[in-house]
Design an enzyme around this catalytic site. Structure first.
Site, PDB file in Angstrom:
ATOM      1  N   LYS A 161     -30.287 -33.184 -11.083  1.00 59.93           N
ATOM      2  CA  LYS A 161     -30.376 -31.736 -10.847  1.00 59.93           C
ATOM      3  C   LYS A 161     -29.503 -31.028 -11.871  1.00 59.93           C
ATOM      4  O   LYS A 161     -28.395 -31.506 -12.186  1.00 59.93           O
ATOM      5  CB  LYS A 161     -29.916 -31.433  -9.420  1.00 59.93           C
ATOM      6  CG  LYS A 161     -30.068 -29.980  -8.984  1.00 59.93           C
ATOM      7  CD  LYS A 161     -29.699 -29.810  -7.502  1.00 59.93           C
ATOM      8  CE  LYS A 161     -29.849 -28.392  -7.011  1.00 59.93           C
ATOM      9  NZ  LYS A 161     -29.514 -28.242  -5.571  1.00 59.93           N
TER      10      LYS A 161
ATOM     11  N   SER B 258     -32.865 -25.912  -2.653  1.00 54.73           N
ATOM     12  CA  SER B 258     -32.824 -25.614  -4.060  1.00 54.73           C
ATOM     13  C   SER B 258     -33.101 -26.812  -4.974  1.00 54.73           C
ATOM     14  O   SER B 258     -33.385 -26.607  -6.158  1.00 54.73           O
ATOM     15  CB  SER B 258     -31.454 -25.034  -4.430  1.00 54.73           C
ATOM     16  OG  SER B 258     -30.441 -25.984  -4.203  1.00 54.73           O
TER      17      SER B 258
ATOM     18  N   SER C 195     -30.454 -28.143   0.868  1.00 52.73           N
ATOM     19  CA  SER C 195     -31.135 -28.231  -0.430  1.00 52.73           C
ATOM     20  C   SER C 195     -31.561 -29.617  -0.892  1.00 52.73           C
ATOM     21  O   SER C 195     -32.262 -29.727  -1.891  1.00 52.73           O
ATOM     22  CB  SER C 195     -30.274 -27.608  -1.517  1.00 52.73           C
ATOM     23  OG  SER C 195     -30.423 -26.222  -1.470  1.00 52.73           O
TER      24      SER C 195
HETATM   25  N1  GLN Z   1     -31.289 -22.406   1.104  1.00 51.39           N
HETATM   26  C1  GLN Z   1     -29.867 -22.346   1.331  1.00 51.39           C
HETATM   27  C2  GLN Z   1     -29.279 -21.256   0.487  1.00 51.39           C
HETATM   28  O1  GLN Z   1     -30.009 -20.593  -0.177  1.00 51.39           O
HETATM   29  C3  GLN Z   1     -29.239 -23.672   1.025  1.00 51.39           C
HETATM   30  C4  GLN Z   1     -29.131 -23.925  -0.410  1.00 51.39           C
HETATM   31  C5  GLN Z   1     -28.461 -25.215  -0.717  1.00 51.39           C
HETATM   32  O2  GLN Z   1     -28.362 -26.099   0.137  1.00 51.39           O
HETATM   33  N2  GLN Z   1     -27.943 -25.307  -1.918  1.00 51.39           N
HETATM   34  O3  GLN Z   1     -28.087 -21.048   0.477  1.00 51.39           O
END
Ligand code: GLN
Length: 486
Positions: free
Chosen positions: A78, A153, A177
């Site tokens: 990532k 994400s 995410s």
């Molecule tokens: N969707 C959540 C957010 O936007 C979690 C994102 C994540 O786990 N990095 O904060």
């Protein structure tokens, strides 16, 4: 045989027997990227020749007697984990030209173990989002349906694994995410216990929640990847100095006597009935394998999303203060003084969701509001953690859906941040409590979209999570399905 479609475990067997080479596997993955990535768009950076050089080195090392289960395996990273000499953008224009001088600890461990890095994969900017639409560069598509989101994400990681554009990937999980994109793409995603895996070199979003973990084609690969990346790191003060088990030893096809908790707060109105049914069927499968199913309650679940969006944004507002156009990445032209340079660089460098989070967090931390928001958020967080402590007095794992719906359409939620935030309703509490959680495939909707089952465990008990996940996986064949990319 398409080498790109095999698992880490399968390839490691073939490599050990000399039936293939890392070069052949890496070429297969790079060709696959060439063939499908113009549609899937999982990669921000493809390393190409550098990956082939790593593959040749792995093949030489193997001949010289080195062996590790991940030696010569292509693993995508990532783009929020630092890779020495390879651009690390966090999918943000503000880091668009950032080339780190060092490797994140997880990346260093993979390099040590001899993996190959085919490239850096897309994500929501600074990991803020649930669809990868918030990437500052382009949206990634779901390999099962190119009109849908891959989740986020870590959407690039999940899509790349599902599409065969890498053999396994690393992602990060602050509120879901790793698990939610794994569910959307029909693969396995593990968020380890907070502190289990070093975050040194991970670009920080919300430091009390962020955790790195593997996205893989099956549970065995998840355990193999955990063996490669877990463990104490003196460079990360939040990394736990606790013994690391051999995660593969939890892969026993047996859940007899295991207690599986079903929290009623996770089977709610508004949830897609197909998801509800698939998850309930999965619980019955576990029961059929000898697990004892018990009702549990996590009464503060309803406060989790609100609590998370106070705490995560507060931490983000502080962590992202460092992007000032001076120390890192992008600097705007034509500023008239220092303050103007900060303002211009940040206004032009950050995307709209990141700005929204910085504003929310800065507000929550500001004098006069700190007690009402941030401090209150911390208190509720403790209550959420206690809910889990209480439940884990009677059960070994907790089973829930990973997400309330399967992958939604690109654009469907982008104009409504609250709807987007609710995609994480089942994953966020897990980060607030710091416990481990896995998402594994447990079925498909009528429209052929994957559905995820989430299994949660006690702090540092990834072993029970992996055991239940493995037993379920071996009794089903959802994990063997691969998308046809049209
Ligand atoms: N969707 C959540 C957010 O936007 C979690 C994102 C994540 O786990 N990095 O904060």
């Amino acid at each position: 045989m398409d080498l790109f479609s095999l698992t880490v475990n399968e390839l490691s067997g073939l490599l050990a027997k000399g039936e293939t080479t890392s070069r052949a596997v890496t070429e297969s993955v790079l060709e696959r990227i060439k063939a499908v990535d113009s549609k899937v768009r999982a990669y921000i950076t493809v390393t190409g020749n550098a990956a082939l050089a790593q593959a040749d080195r792995a093949d030489r090392d193997r001949k010289a007697g080195t062996a590790s289960p991940v030696l010569g395996i292509p693993v995508a990273i990532k783009d929020n984990m630092c890779t020495a000499g390879v651009r690390t953008t966090c999918a943000s224009k503000i880091l668009g030209n950032f080339v780190p001088p060092y490797d994140a600890t997880v990346v260093g461990r993979l390099v040590q173990a001899g993996t190959v890095m085919p490239g850096k994969v897309n994500m929501d900017e600074f990991a803020m989002g649930s669809s990868t639409e918030n990437s500052g560069f382009f949206a990634t598509k779901n390999p099962w349906d190119l009109e849908r989101i891959p989740g986020g994400s870590s959407g690039g990681s999940a899509a790349a694994v599902a599409a065969g554009e890498c053999i396994a990937a690393l992602g990060s999980d602050t509120g879901g995410s790793i698990r939610q994109p794994a569910a959307c793409c029909g693969i396995v995603g593990l968020k380890p216990t907070y502190g289990r895996v070093s975050r040194f070199g991970l670009v920080a979003f919300a430091s009390s929640l962020d955790q790195i973990g593997p996205l893989t084609k099956d549970v065995t690969d998840s355990a193999i990847m955990m063996n490669a990346i877990a463990g104490h790191d003196p460079k990360d003060s939040t990394s736990a100095d606790v013994p690391v088990p051999d995660f593969r030893s939890s892969l026993v096809k047996d859940v007899k006597g295991m207690k599986v908790g079903i929290p009623k707060e996770y089977f709610i109105e508004g949830m897609d009935p197909e998801v509800d049914k698939a998850v309930r069927d999965a619980v019955r499968t576990l029961e059929g394998l000898g697990a004892k199913v018990v009702d549990v309650t996590l009464p503060h679940t309803g406060y989790a999303v609100a609590t998370y969006y106070i705490l995560a944004t507060s931490e983000a507002s502080s962590n992202l203060a460092r992007y000032d156009g001076v120390k890192y990445g992008f600097r705007a032209e034509g500023a008239k003084d220092l303050l103007d340079q900060y303002m211009k660089s940040r206004s032009q460098g950050f995307g709209p969701e990141v700005k929204r989070r910085i504003m929310l967090g800065t507000y929550a931390l500001s004098a006069g509001y700190y007690e009402a928001y941030y401090k209150k958020g911390q208190q509720v967080r403790t209550l959420i953690k206690r809910d889990f402590d209480e439940a884990f007095k009677t059960v070994d794992v907790i089973a829930t859906p990973t997400a309330p719906t399967a992958a939604f359409r690109i654009g469907e939620k982008s104009s409504d941040p609250l709807q987007m935030y609710l995609s994480d309703i089942f994953t966020i509490s897990v980060n607030l409590a710091g416990i481990p959680g896995i998402s594994i495939p447990c079925g498909f909707t009528k429209g052929n979209l994957p559905i995820g089952l989430q299994l949660l465990g006690r702090h540092f008990d990834e072993a029970s999570v992996l055991r239940a996940a493995f037993a379920y996986e071996q009794a089903t064949d959802w994990h063997k399905k691969r998308p046809k990319i049209s």
